[in-house]
Design a protein around this motif. Sequence first.
Motif, PDB file in Angstrom:
ATOM      1  N   PHE A  57     -12.193 -27.093   5.851  1.00  9.29           N
ATOM      2  CA  PHE A  57     -11.027 -26.246   6.136  1.00  9.29           C
ATOM      3  C   PHE A  57      -9.763 -26.822   5.501  1.00  9.29           C
ATOM      4  CE2 PHE A  57     -13.993 -24.855   9.367  1.00  9.29           C
ATOM      5  CZ  PHE A  57     -13.757 -23.488   9.461  1.00  9.29           C
ATOM      6  N   SER A  58      -9.872 -28.023   4.965  1.00 12.63           N
ATOM      7  CA  SER A  58      -8.715 -28.641   4.289  1.00 12.63           C
ATOM      8  C   SER A  58      -8.987 -28.867   2.810  1.00 12.63           C
ATOM      9  CB  SER A  58      -8.380 -29.992   4.941  1.00 12.63           C
ATOM     10  OG  SER A  58      -8.223 -29.847   6.322  1.00 12.63           O
ATOM     11  N   TRP A  59     -10.084 -28.363   2.302  1.00 17.92           N
ATOM     12  CA  TRP A  59     -10.362 -28.557   0.878  1.00 17.92           C
ATOM     13  C   TRP A  59      -9.401 -27.714   0.048  1.00 17.92           C
ATOM     14  CZ3 TRP A  59     -16.462 -28.138   0.844  1.00 17.92           C
ATOM     15  CH2 TRP A  59     -16.993 -29.356   1.311  1.00 17.92           C
ATOM     16  N   THR A  60      -8.710 -28.413  -0.838  1.00 15.16           N
ATOM     17  CA  THR A  60      -7.781 -27.766  -1.762  1.00 15.16           C
ATOM     18  C   THR A  60      -8.315 -27.935  -3.180  1.00 15.16           C
ATOM     19  OG1 THR A  60      -6.560 -29.816  -2.023  1.00 15.16           O
ATOM     20  CG2 THR A  60      -5.793 -28.312  -0.275  1.00 15.16           C
ATOM     21  N   PHE A  61      -7.673 -27.250  -4.132  1.00 15.66           N
ATOM     22  CA  PHE A  61      -8.050 -27.445  -5.538  1.00 15.66           C
ATOM     23  C   PHE A  61      -7.926 -28.929  -5.901  1.00 15.66           C
ATOM     24  CE2 PHE A  61      -7.451 -22.918  -5.467  1.00 15.66           C
ATOM     25  CZ  PHE A  61      -8.325 -22.435  -6.422  1.00 15.66           C
TER      26      PHE A  61
END
Length: 317
Positions: A57-61
């Motif tokens: 839920f916190s994975w960003t590019f």
Amino acid sequence: MPTAIGAISVEDLTASPASATIDRLVDPHPDFFRKNYLEQGRPAIIALSSDQRPAQFSWTFDRITELVGDLEVPVYDWGEKGPTVDDDFRIVSMPMGEALRFANAIRSTTEQRFAICQLPLESCPALAAEYKCPPFLEQAIRPSDQPPAPFREKHRDALFVSFFRGIHWHNGRDALAQIGEGGKRFVLFSPDDTPHLYPKRFLSSPIAWFDETEAVFCSEIPFEKGLDVDLVRFPRFSKARPLIADVRAGEALFIPSHWWHFTQAATPSIVTVRFWDAPLRRWRFPLAWRSVLMKPYRKYLFRRLRKLGMFSRTVRS
Ligand SMILES: [Fe+2]
């Protein structure tokens, strides 16, 4: 009754934080989720408190680039014209970081050439090590939910970095789409709307059954301009009842089995989806007759045929 659902923007998501027709649950108890949503086959947006959210839920590019940016991954390539209802794509290989750069630059449906679709997390060990099924879901699903052996597949976790995808449904699978970065609009249609959604004829596009890790069944309705549907050509679409779910980073959407859906990003998005088998008692007939045929077929023949290189869209260097 809306019949045109065109381009969306970040402002749209902000202006409609909750759909009027799809419930938004905050930290649902597993029993509550099971009884009212899983068992009922009813979609829901799920918001989790920060202490309840697994890493995806916190994975960003940036985070994914940091973890697996150098990893060579299969990427869908639709060519200059982008995705169309013909689903005419090839699968090419490129470093994850490069694929993410392409995906992060897209701002409209006409700009999407490359997308990461259905990438199994197990092929990205650093991501798989961080991923965890949300506890509310893990505790809501019971072993007795499994369908009989010929219809059984393992659960699967996959990464999607895709701007949009046409109207489709999954093969007897429930799904939880979990947003890390960005915002995504899902337009859902109940299986009861099938006569209004013009499913592709069963034998019209067999190749799509071979190359996708999760079997996807599509509508004949073009989606290149969003859901601005030509009602002269597809008059029954005016009777379809779309449910709009605007899902933001840190949230998830439960998509029950055999529900049709169209997706479009408000901003480039990182989405991780868990797929798992829906019990037979919740399959939605008559649409599910396709799953009755396709589940055993995929289970016993799909991998064998792919291994032989037949019907593959993968471009090998
Ligand atoms: Fe889907």
